[in-house]
Motif scaffolding. Structure first.
Motif, PDB file in Angstrom:
ATOM      1  N   ALA A   1       2.210   8.597   7.148  1.00 10.21           N
ATOM      2  CA  ALA A   1       1.160   9.531   6.383  1.00 10.21           C
ATOM      3  C   ALA A   1       0.373  10.641   7.493  1.00 10.21           C
ATOM      4  CB  ALA A   1       0.244   8.792   5.688  1.00 10.21           C
ATOM      5  N   ALA A   2       0.351  10.330   8.538  1.00  7.04           N
ATOM      6  CA  ALA A   2      -0.110  11.272   9.658  1.00  7.04           C
ATOM      7  C   ALA A   2       0.950  12.398   9.808  1.00  7.04           C
ATOM      8  CB  ALA A   2      -0.555  10.525  10.840  1.00  7.04           C
ATOM      9  N   GLN A   3       2.294  11.945   9.750  1.00  6.57           N
ATOM     10  CA  GLN A   3       2.840  13.099  10.074  1.00  6.57           C
ATOM     11  C   GLN A   3       3.887  13.726   9.019  1.00  6.57           C
ATOM     12  OE1 GLN A   3       6.202  10.607  12.339  1.00  6.57           O
ATOM     13  NE2 GLN A   3       4.619   9.788  13.651  1.00  6.57           N
ATOM     14  N   HIS A   4       3.718  13.154   7.643  1.00  2.58           N
ATOM     15  CA  HIS A   4       4.473  13.862   6.574  1.00  2.58           C
ATOM     16  C   HIS A   4       3.371  14.106   5.409  1.00  2.58           C
ATOM     17  CE1 HIS A   4       8.056  12.505   8.456  1.00  2.58           C
ATOM     18  NE2 HIS A   4       7.719  11.359   8.458  1.00  2.58           N
ATOM     19  N   PHE A   5       3.611  15.187   4.737  1.00 10.28           N
ATOM     20  CA  PHE A   5       2.750  15.712   3.783  1.00 10.28           C
ATOM     21  C   PHE A   5       3.281  14.809   2.543  1.00 10.28           C
ATOM     22  CE2 PHE A   5       6.263  18.625   4.215  1.00 10.28           C
ATOM     23  CZ  PHE A   5       6.550  18.999   2.865  1.00 10.28           C
ATOM     24  N   GLY A   6       2.304  14.597   1.549  1.00 12.68           N
ATOM     25  CA  GLY A   6       2.806  14.201   0.276  1.00 12.68           C
ATOM     26  C   GLY A   6       1.683  12.979  -0.355  1.00 12.68           C
ATOM     27  N   LEU A   7       1.715  12.360  -1.217  1.00 12.69           N
ATOM     28  CA  LEU A   7       0.767  11.527  -1.757  1.00 12.69           C
ATOM     29  C   LEU A   7       0.688  10.361  -1.018  1.00 12.69           C
ATOM     30  CD1 LEU A   7      -1.727  11.220  -3.723  1.00 12.69           C
ATOM     31  CD2 LEU A   7      -0.124  10.529  -5.410  1.00 12.69           C
ATOM     32  N   HIS A   8      -0.254   9.603  -0.456  1.00  7.72           N
ATOM     33  CA  HIS A   8      -0.180   8.434   0.377  1.00  7.72           C
ATOM     34  C   HIS A   8      -1.310   7.753  -0.345  1.00  7.72           C
ATOM     35  CE1 HIS A   8       2.637   9.885   3.010  1.00  7.72           C
ATOM     36  NE2 HIS A   8       1.741  11.069   3.105  1.00  7.72           N
ATOM     37  N   VAL A   9      -1.055   6.443  -0.902  1.00  9.62           N
ATOM     38  CA  VAL A   9      -2.028   5.641  -1.578  1.00  9.62           C
ATOM     39  C   VAL A   9      -2.194   4.393  -0.954  1.00  9.62           C
ATOM     40  CG1 VAL A   9      -2.704   4.344  -3.767  1.00  9.62           C
ATOM     41  CG2 VAL A   9      -1.621   6.914  -3.964  1.00  9.62           C
ATOM     42  N   ASP A  10      -3.519   4.095  -0.831  1.00  6.06           N
ATOM     43  CA  ASP A  10      -3.689   2.425  -0.172  1.00  6.06           C
ATOM     44  C   ASP A  10      -4.428   1.786  -1.573  1.00  6.06           C
ATOM     45  OD1 ASP A  10      -5.024   0.533   1.021  1.00  6.06           O
ATOM     46  OD2 ASP A  10      -6.158   1.366   2.487  1.00  6.06           O
ATOM     47  N   LEU A  11      -3.852   0.774  -1.911  1.00  5.33           N
ATOM     48  CA  LEU A  11      -4.206   0.119  -3.046  1.00  5.33           C
ATOM     49  C   LEU A  11      -5.576  -0.901  -2.790  1.00  5.33           C
ATOM     50  CD1 LEU A  11      -0.652  -1.084  -4.477  1.00  5.33           C
ATOM     51  CD2 LEU A  11      -2.069   1.117  -5.012  1.00  5.33           C
ATOM     52  N   GLY A  12      -5.977  -0.875  -1.667  1.00  7.64           N
ATOM     53  CA  GLY A  12      -7.116  -1.542  -1.447  1.00  7.64           C
ATOM     54  C   GLY A  12      -6.698  -3.201  -1.450  1.00  7.64           C
ATOM     55  N   ASP A  13      -8.088  -3.828  -1.789  1.00  8.96           N
ATOM     56  CA  ASP A  13      -7.817  -5.353  -1.678  1.00  8.96           C
ATOM     57  C   ASP A  13      -8.864  -5.840  -2.814  1.00  8.96           C
ATOM     58  OD1 ASP A  13      -7.408  -7.981  -1.077  1.00  8.96           O
ATOM     59  OD2 ASP A  13      -8.287  -7.899   1.054  1.00  8.96           O
ATOM     60  N   TYR A  14      -8.307  -6.485  -3.789  1.00 11.52           N
ATOM     61  CA  TYR A  14      -9.216  -6.996  -4.847  1.00 11.52           C
ATOM     62  C   TYR A  14      -9.146  -8.515  -4.666  1.00 11.52           C
ATOM     63  CZ  TYR A  14     -11.549  -7.486  -9.026  1.00 11.52           C
ATOM     64  OH  TYR A  14     -12.524  -7.777 -10.175  1.00 11.52           O
ATOM     65  N   HIS A  15     -10.465  -8.992  -4.576  1.00 11.69           N
ATOM     66  CA  HIS A  15     -10.520 -10.519  -4.569  1.00 11.69           C
ATOM     67  C   HIS A  15     -10.818 -11.076  -6.040  1.00 11.69           C
ATOM     68  CE1 HIS A  15     -12.036 -14.508  -3.732  1.00 11.69           C
ATOM     69  NE2 HIS A  15     -11.754 -14.322  -2.432  1.00 11.69           N
ATOM     70  N   THR A  16      -9.644 -11.641  -6.609  1.00 12.12           N
ATOM     71  CA  THR A  16      -9.625 -11.946  -8.027  1.00 12.12           C
ATOM     72  C   THR A  16     -10.601 -13.213  -8.187  1.00 12.12           C
ATOM     73  OG1 THR A  16      -7.549 -13.621  -7.497  1.00 12.12           O
ATOM     74  CG2 THR A  16      -7.181 -11.306  -8.198  1.00 12.12           C
ATOM     75  N   LYS A  17     -10.809 -14.083  -7.464  1.00 14.83           N
ATOM     76  CA  LYS A  17     -11.619 -15.242  -7.799  1.00 14.83           C
ATOM     77  C   LYS A  17     -13.171 -14.570  -7.676  1.00 14.83           C
ATOM     78  CE  LYS A  17      -8.579 -18.768  -6.285  1.00 14.83           C
ATOM     79  NZ  LYS A  17      -8.305 -19.840  -5.389  1.00 14.83           N
ATOM     80  N   ARG A  18     -13.632 -13.857  -6.819  1.00 14.99           N
ATOM     81  CA  ARG A  18     -14.940 -13.198  -6.564  1.00 14.99           C
ATOM     82  C   ARG A  18     -15.100 -12.196  -7.642  1.00 14.99           C
ATOM     83  NH1 ARG A  18     -15.611 -13.082  -0.550  1.00 14.99           N
ATOM     84  NH2 ARG A  18     -16.928 -11.057  -1.073  1.00 14.99           N
TER      85      ARG A  18
END
Length: 74
Positions: free
Chosen positions: A8-25
């Motif tokens: 992502a630092a070298q190429h243009f475009g859309l870059h998505v980090d989906l995060g981290d969701y704790h399902t129990k909490r």
């Protein structure tokens, strides 16, 4: 986002980090984030599930309205 994924630092475009969701909490441990860059230097960012979804859905129109495009040829 902790840092850009190396491609992502070298190429243009859309870059998505989906995060981290704790399902129990039922809490986000890391929020989703997105960054869009184009070859002419435009950058659009979003943080949070709703904002990332909006950016991903509307980036084509949003970018078309704001991108200056290539520099004029001399």
């Amino acid at each position: 986002m902790a840092g850009l994924w190396p491609p992502a630092a070298q190429h243009f475009g859309l870059h998505v980090d989906l995060g981290d969701y704790h399902t129990k909490r039922a809490v986000w441990l890391a929020l989703p984030a997105a960054t869009f860059t184009c070859r002419w230097g435009c950058e659009h960012t979003a943080v949070g599930a709703a904002d990332v979804a909006d950016l991903a859905q509307s980036i084509a129109d949003r970018h078309a309205r704001t991108c200056p495009g290539p520099p004029p040829k001399e």
